[in-house]
Scaffold this active site. Structure first.
Site, PDB file in Angstrom:
ATOM      1  N   ARG A  55       0.806  -1.222   0.000  1.00  0.00           N
ATOM      2  CA  ARG A  55       0.000   0.000   0.000  1.00  0.00           C
ATOM      3  C   ARG A  55       0.838   1.272   0.000  1.00  0.00           C
ATOM      4  O   ARG A  55       0.554   2.210  -0.735  1.00  0.00           O
ATOM      5  CB  ARG A  55      -0.908   0.058   1.240  1.00  0.00           C
ATOM      6  CG  ARG A  55      -2.258  -0.521   1.046  1.00  0.00           C
ATOM      7  CD  ARG A  55      -2.759  -1.036   2.356  1.00  0.00           C
ATOM      8  NE  ARG A  55      -1.867  -2.111   2.776  1.00  0.00           N
ATOM      9  CZ  ARG A  55      -2.001  -3.375   2.390  1.00  0.00           C
ATOM     10  NH1 ARG A  55      -3.002  -3.717   1.642  1.00  0.00           N
ATOM     11  NH2 ARG A  55      -1.135  -4.305   2.766  1.00  0.00           N
ATOM     12  N   THR A  56       1.845   1.316   0.852  1.00  0.00           N
ATOM     13  CA  THR A  56       2.559   2.593   0.984  1.00  0.00           C
ATOM     14  C   THR A  56       3.226   2.951  -0.342  1.00  0.00           C
ATOM     15  O   THR A  56       3.039   4.044  -0.874  1.00  0.00           O
ATOM     16  CB  THR A  56       3.576   2.529   2.137  1.00  0.00           C
ATOM     17  OG1 THR A  56       2.859   2.175   3.314  1.00  0.00           O
ATOM     18  CG2 THR A  56       4.259   3.864   2.348  1.00  0.00           C
ATOM     19  N   LYS A  84      25.844  -3.630  -3.565  1.00  0.00           N
ATOM     20  CA  LYS A  84      27.297  -3.490  -3.757  1.00  0.00           C
ATOM     21  C   LYS A  84      27.956  -2.797  -2.576  1.00  0.00           C
ATOM     22  O   LYS A  84      29.146  -2.535  -2.591  1.00  0.00           O
ATOM     23  CB  LYS A  84      27.576  -2.678  -5.028  1.00  0.00           C
ATOM     24  CG  LYS A  84      26.971  -3.242  -6.279  1.00  0.00           C
ATOM     25  CD  LYS A  84      27.317  -2.333  -7.455  1.00  0.00           C
ATOM     26  CE  LYS A  84      26.490  -2.682  -8.673  1.00  0.00           C
ATOM     27  NZ  LYS A  84      26.523  -1.607  -9.665  1.00  0.00           N
ATOM     28  N   ARG A 105      11.379   3.738   2.744  1.00  0.00           N
ATOM     29  CA  ARG A 105      11.055   2.779   3.810  1.00  0.00           C
ATOM     30  C   ARG A 105      12.306   1.988   4.098  1.00  0.00           C
ATOM     31  O   ARG A 105      13.025   1.579   3.168  1.00  0.00           O
ATOM     32  CB  ARG A 105       9.917   1.861   3.378  1.00  0.00           C
ATOM     33  CG  ARG A 105       9.728   0.706   4.338  1.00  0.00           C
ATOM     34  CD  ARG A 105       8.479  -0.080   4.068  1.00  0.00           C
ATOM     35  NE  ARG A 105       7.297   0.656   4.477  1.00  0.00           N
ATOM     36  CZ  ARG A 105       6.080   0.126   4.536  1.00  0.00           C
ATOM     37  NH1 ARG A 105       5.892  -1.135   4.205  1.00  0.00           N
ATOM     38  NH2 ARG A 105       5.040   0.846   4.919  1.00  0.00           N
ATOM     39  N   HIS A 133       5.531   5.843  11.260  1.00  0.00           N
ATOM     40  CA  HIS A 133       4.960   5.713   9.910  1.00  0.00           C
ATOM     41  C   HIS A 133       4.004   6.893   9.700  1.00  0.00           C
ATOM     42  O   HIS A 133       2.785   6.731   9.684  1.00  0.00           O
ATOM     43  CB  HIS A 133       4.222   4.372   9.819  1.00  0.00           C
ATOM     44  CG  HIS A 133       3.870   3.938   8.432  1.00  0.00           C
ATOM     45  ND1 HIS A 133       4.017   4.744   7.322  1.00  0.00           N
ATOM     46  CD2 HIS A 133       3.370   2.767   7.986  1.00  0.00           C
ATOM     47  CE1 HIS A 133       3.619   4.076   6.253  1.00  0.00           C
ATOM     48  NE2 HIS A 133       3.223   2.871   6.623  1.00  0.00           N
TER      49      HIS A 133
HETATM   50  C1  NCD Z   1       1.899  -0.907   8.044  1.00  0.00           C
HETATM   51  C2  NCD Z   1       3.418  -0.837   8.133  1.00  0.00           C
HETATM   52  O1  NCD Z   1       4.121  -1.095   7.145  1.00  0.00           O
HETATM   53  O2  NCD Z   1       3.871  -0.480   9.202  1.00  0.00           O
HETATM   54  N1  NCD Z   1       1.479  -1.183   6.740  1.00  0.00           N
HETATM   55  C3  NCD Z   1       1.145  -0.144   5.937  1.00  0.00           C
HETATM   56  O3  NCD Z   1       1.985   0.639   5.577  1.00  0.00           O
HETATM   57  N2  NCD Z   1      -0.147   0.010   5.619  1.00  0.00           N
HETATM   58  C4  NCD Z   1       1.281  -1.839   9.021  1.00  0.00           C
HETATM   59  C5  NCD Z   1       1.825  -3.235   9.081  1.00  0.00           C
HETATM   60  O4  NCD Z   1       2.705  -3.628   8.325  1.00  0.00           O
HETATM   61  O5  NCD Z   1       1.327  -3.962   9.941  1.00  0.00           O
END
Ligand code: NCD
Length: 309
Positions: A55-56, A84, A105, A133
């Site tokens: 999703r992100t 590398k 991320r 997040h």
């Molecule tokens: C979350 C995350 O990556 O922290 N997911 C997301 O971005 N919607 C929640 C999760 O992974 O549980």
């Protein structure tokens, strides 16, 4: 209020005024997306994902494409020069020449903060380890505003892995700055929220927090229920994960006791903590929440790029 050029690393990087600006623009975008289809024309988003995501990453990409911009990046660090031995600072200095905004991320807490120290273009934290997040929180706030019409006078239960869940940490830090918010924190005793987080939100915002291990005990008494998965990848031992993984499973039977106007949220991915039969309950809004995440990210990027209006 000047969002242009800012890095968004921690939930506290945005004031309540800035949060509200982002939320309001996101909802305007939801209402009339065509109006914004050229807002980021000529702008390039770089997605640097060192940890899995659906999703992100895709909602950021979709958000930029919907505003007429373009996207570059990687979704698997194994295919980048990290393999590398390149460090974050060098990667960021180079990507600064290729893009106008970065979302990163990383499994290591603090990696996006480090990245921002080497970046002249905005860096957005797309999730760093078990830490923060912030754009999930923007998604959550847009969802609460959309369904409840305001972000105040809310009793919210947050259930699951409160120790490692970064979306929970950002949400707690952010929501506690809104008026009259009460938290019911439901977790196994091993997965309670970190002490420092609890102490700081109580000290700074004087919010009410009630901690329990029982979902049944309080499901009848909250406006919002925010379920989360147990964060398998953050556990040190597989046995410990197996012991805790099915601590909470929300079923239609349990939901019978909840309010008629409950807002049921989940950042997704769901593993086992909400049974599939719950999906048809009109109170279940987690897929709409994921959809609203695109508008939250459109709004944030437009404002950071100085294109918000
Ligand atoms: C979350 C995350 O990556 O922290 N997911 C997301 O971005 N919607 C929640 C999760 O992974 O549980």
């Amino acid at each position: 209020m000047k969002l242009q050029g800012k890095h968004i690393i921690d939930a506290s990087d945005l004031s309540v005024g800035e949060l509200n600006l982002i939320i309001d623009l996101a909802l305007r975008m939801r209402a009339n997306i065509e109006e914004f289809s050229e807002l980021c024309k000529g702008k390039i988003l770089a997605t640097l994902f060192y940890e899995p995501s659906t999703r992100t990453r895709l909602s950021f990409e979709s958000a930029m494409l919907k505003m007429g911009g373009s996207v570059i990046g990687f979704s698997d660090a194994e295919t980048s020069s990290v393999k590398k031995g390149e460090n974050i600072a060098d990667t960021i200095r180079v990507v600064n020449n290729y893009a106008n905004i970065i979302v990163m991320r990383h499994p290591r807490e603090g990696a996006p903060l480090l990245a921002s120290q080497y970046s002249e273009i905005p860096v957005i934290n797309g999730g760093d380890g078990g830490h923060q997040h912030p754009t999930q929180t923007l998604t959550d706030l847009v969802t609460i505003k959309y369904y409840k019409e305001h972000i105040k006078d809310i009793k919210i239960a947050i259930c699951g892995d409160l120790l490692f869940g970064r979306s929970v940490h950002s949400l707690l830090k952010t929501l506690s700055r809104y008026p009259n918010i009460e938290f019911v924190l439901i977790s196994p005793s091993e997965l309670r929220i970190p002490h420092h987080l609890k102490d700081s939100i109580i000290e700074e915002h004087n919010v009410k927090i009630y901690e329990t291990t029982s979902l049944e005990e309080c499901i009848n008494d909250v406006n919002v229920l925010y379920m989360t998965r147990i964060q398998k990848e953050r556990f040190f031992s597989e046995d410990e994960y197996i012991k805790l993984k099915d601590s909470y499973i929300l079923t239609p039977e349990k939901l019978k006791y909840a309010r008629k106007d409950l807002l049921l949220m989940h950042p997704l991915p769901r593993v086992n903590e909400i049974s599939y039969e719950v999906d048809i309950d009109p109170r279940a809004k987690y897929f709409e929440q994921a959809k609203l995440g695109v508008f939250a990210r459109m709004s944030l990027m437009a404002l950071l790029l100085g294109r918000g209006c």
